[in-house]
Write a protein that holds these residues in place. Sequence first.
Motif: not given
Length: 243
Positions: A62-70, A119-121, A123-131, A137-144
């Motif tokens: 049983k798969l979990p509900p679809v989660r939407h990532f960016i 990125i606010a809407p 479920d999660a944000v994946l950052i690949v590389g070196t921000p 800090r700024q991105l976390k305010q929009a999406n924890p």
Amino acid sequence: MATIRDISKAAQVSPGTVSRALNPEQQSSVSKATRLKVQKIAREMAYQLPQKKTKTAPKQKKLPPVRHFIVLNTHTPEEEAKDEYWRLVRLGISEQAKKENIAIDQVIDMNNGLDPETIAPYDAVLIVGTPSLDSVRQLKQANPNILVVDGGSYFENSVDIVSTNFDELTKAILDTLAAHTTKDIALINGPRIELQLDGSRLDGAEDPRTWLIGNGWKYIIKNNFLNRPLGPIRRRNWLVMNY
């Protein structure tokens, strides 16, 4: 209820012959006269053929509900084309996302600038590389819910990270080399670039491996090394180059 043994007595044949005569897959091994006789007696005695057990289909996970990532990528397509590593990282993310019922709805190149509200809407944000730390800090305010993949920093433990152990491997290599010489060892690190939200780049950010300076390694030349005097290196026994 009649049994095969009852039919065999009535037909005066062995139970094995009755079983074959009533089994469509084995009927050809019994003569036609005997087969018809056994089948007639079986009908008269209201014999019921045993039902074949049907294989139950394995339960599907049983798969979990679809989660939407960016996914936010700090490397340009040109840089990714030169370094297979980053392309494989993003390919691995895509393949694992399918297994976990995660939809990668958007992949954004941070080099073009990014509004944190984008990125606010998700479920999660994946950052690949070196921000940069300020970007995180700024991105976390929009999406924890942020995960940085191989960002080269701990980001003050403010977000989850998937990191490599370059610092440990570098130390292990230097320790191995040191066991074969009494002279100093020079370490040259490649440049480390951090990306800001406006797409600008912070060149010359400190490489986390420079902690080795305070752990017995005197000569560590870092970042833009071609513009630095190389005199000390020429007198060293070993040269380690990291990129």
